[in-house]
Write an enzyme that holds these catalytic residues in place. Structure first.
Site, PDB file in Angstrom:
ATOM      1  N   CYS A   1      -8.036   5.616 -13.654  1.00 20.18           N
ATOM      2  CA  CYS A   1      -6.750   5.238 -13.073  1.00 20.18           C
ATOM      3  C   CYS A   1      -5.773   6.369 -13.349  1.00 20.18           C
ATOM      4  CB  CYS A   1      -6.254   3.907 -13.639  1.00 20.18           C
ATOM      5  SG  CYS A   1      -5.994   3.914 -15.426  1.00 20.18           S
TER       6      CYS A   1
ATOM      7  N   ARG B   1      -1.656   7.054  -3.801  1.00 21.97           N
ATOM      8  CA  ARG B   1      -1.934   8.065  -4.823  1.00 21.97           C
ATOM      9  C   ARG B   1      -3.375   8.561  -4.704  1.00 21.97           C
ATOM     10  NH1 ARG B   1      -0.193   5.395 -10.390  1.00 21.97           N
ATOM     11  NH2 ARG B   1      -0.861   7.427 -11.178  1.00 21.97           N
TER      12      ARG B   1
END
Length: 472
Positions: free
Chosen positions: A240, A181
């Site tokens: 995050c 990611r």
């Protein structure tokens, strides 16, 4: 530091022993992504640690931001956590299923709101169940209490501040998402979000910081942080996907003594969903660091040959006490040494082994006196009676919070009174150009005269050395 564990992580054995103790609270903070195929509330109802209350991160949140589980206002958080019977002075253990996924987020929230004694359960609820520890299915009805918040705004980074951080690079950005990611090779789980990361960000996946539900030891955490290109001497913002697992990185940082960090609450849910934010793909840009070079300093040796004749009154409006410490614990001495010397590059005693430092401090010729101001330690001085004719003021200084209180001259005078009690013929001291800029002037003002100079190189301590010193 080898094998040492985080001070914020507690074992299941310890938690089981504390169950039912007054002021001991357990919070089940299990929360999962859809991909996990788990439901924290349902698992809690099926069986939880006795007395544990359930913290719903989607409910105890700010619902006005349009972002998932945003940090609520201090008043709302205090109201909701109070309903769960949690007070800010309680000893609180937070847990989730796997151990280090969502529990650190609530650990971070509680500490951000002012609670101090907050820990995370090593091994999580999954480990608790595997080990056959007690569970209950009854839903507790805690007696509401008052949680008095002391909000620490510096622990939270908002969008405007985050944009400035990225544009200026004034803080390191650490992204806790998985590597795919981060690089943009894997799509985001939330629809409509771009892949990639903020310019300049480092990648430290939260999932890498534990194994089989157990948080890594400090040495392993330090190695992983170094490998990610993160400098523990510099400030950090963690991020995050939605602000949950960023707290796992925060837990690792604070376990290693790093305190200048904050959490970007919007995280990629905010940054990646906007069209006006910079996004890059690929691995993190390699960090080039300068080697820690030795610091050159000029040393001045001074001596005085007669006791001070002047006197100074005790500073007004503060309470002071001087206490000579007998058999001083090494950990307390190192604490005093760090608090006084961290601004002035005091490293010598921190590099000593326990045996080396004990030999010095246990000598009958050496004495340590601690200054207390308004009940708290504020400085110390160390004397060495080299022989009947010569005494040395080995160390002298104030804690940072005591600088500017107008007590420096008075405190030095007390140190000199103590040095002359044995009626030596001479008292000596050394200072250098890395010391307080007015140190040499102050010593001369109190009766010392320079008798020689020399030059030296002071090698700064590495991160590993500093961490070992903190761990001892």
């Amino acid at each position: 530091m080898s094998g040492a564990k985080s001070r914020f992580v507690v074992s299941a054995d310890w938690v089981e022993q504390q169950l039912g103790t007054n002021g001991f609270r357990v919070i089940d903070a299990a929360w999962y992504l859809p991909a996990h195929g788990r439901n924290g509330a349902a698992e809690y109802a099926e069986g939880h640690i006795p007395g544990a209350v359930f913290f719903d991160q989607d409910v105890i949140a700010d619902h006005t931001t349009g972002l998932p589980h945003s940090l609520p206002s201090p008043d709302y958080f205090a109201e909701e956590i109070g309903k769960l019977g949690i007070a800010e002075n309680d000893t609180i253990v937070v847990c989730d299923g796997p151990g280090f996924f969502s529990a650190p987020r609530v650990w971070w929230m509680l500490r951000t709101m002012g609670a101090e004694n907050v820990y995370v359960l090593d091994g999580g609820i999954d480990g608790w169940k595997v080990e056959g520890r007690p569970l209950e299915t009854d839903l507790p009805e805690p007696e509401p209490t008052t949680f008095t918040p002391r909000f620490r705004a510096n622990r939270v980074t908002g969008f405007a501040e985050m944009r400035a951080v990225v544009e200026t690079g004034v803080r390191q950005v650490v992204d806790a998402r998985g590597a795919g990611r981060f690089t943009g090779d894997e799509a985001e789980p939330r629809a409509g979000m771009r892949s990639g990361h903020m310019p300049g960000a480092r990648n430290l996946p939260a999932t890498s910081l534990s194994a089989n539900g157990r948080f890594h030891d400090l040495a392993t955490l330090k190695r992983m942080i170094d490998e990610a290109g993160i400098d523990l001497s510099q400030p950090v913002v963690t991020s995050c996907g939605s602000g949950v697992t960023a707290a796992v990185v925060t837990l690792a940082l604070e376990s290693l003594g790093h305190s200048d960090n904050s959490l970007y609450d919007g995280s990629w849910s905010e940054w990646g969903a906007r069209s006006d934010t910079a996004v890059v793909t690929g691995p993190a840009t390699p960090v080039e660091r300068e080697d820690r070079q030795p610091l050159k300093t000029r040393i001045t040796r001074l001596e005085m040959t007669s006791a001070p004749k002047n006197s100074l009154p005790v500073p007004a409006n503060i309470q002071t006490a001087l206490m000579s410490v007998q058999d001083i614990p090494l950990s307390y001495y190192r604490y005093l040494y760090r608090q006084v010397g961290k601004r002035w590059h005091w490293y010598e005693r921190l590099r000593m082994s326990d045996a080396e430092l004990s030999d010095i401090l246990n000598s009958p010729k050496v004495s340590v006196t601690v200054l207390y101001v308004n009940g708290a330690p504020a400085g110390f001085f160390e004397l060495n009676k080299i022989n009947d004719d010569l005494a040395e003021l080995s160390y002298f200084g104030l804690f940072e919070h005591a600088l500017g209180m107008g007590i420096g001259k008075w405190f030095l005078l007390q140190a000199l009174y103590a040095a002359w009690q044995g009626n030596p013929k001479k008292v000596t001291v050394t200072t250098n150009t890395l010391d307080h800029p007015r140190a040499l002037q102050l010593y001369q003002m109190m009766g010392f005269s320079p008798v020689g100079t020399s030059e030296a190189w002071v090698p700064p301590m590495s991160d590993a050395e500093l961490l070992m010193a903190l761990d001892r």
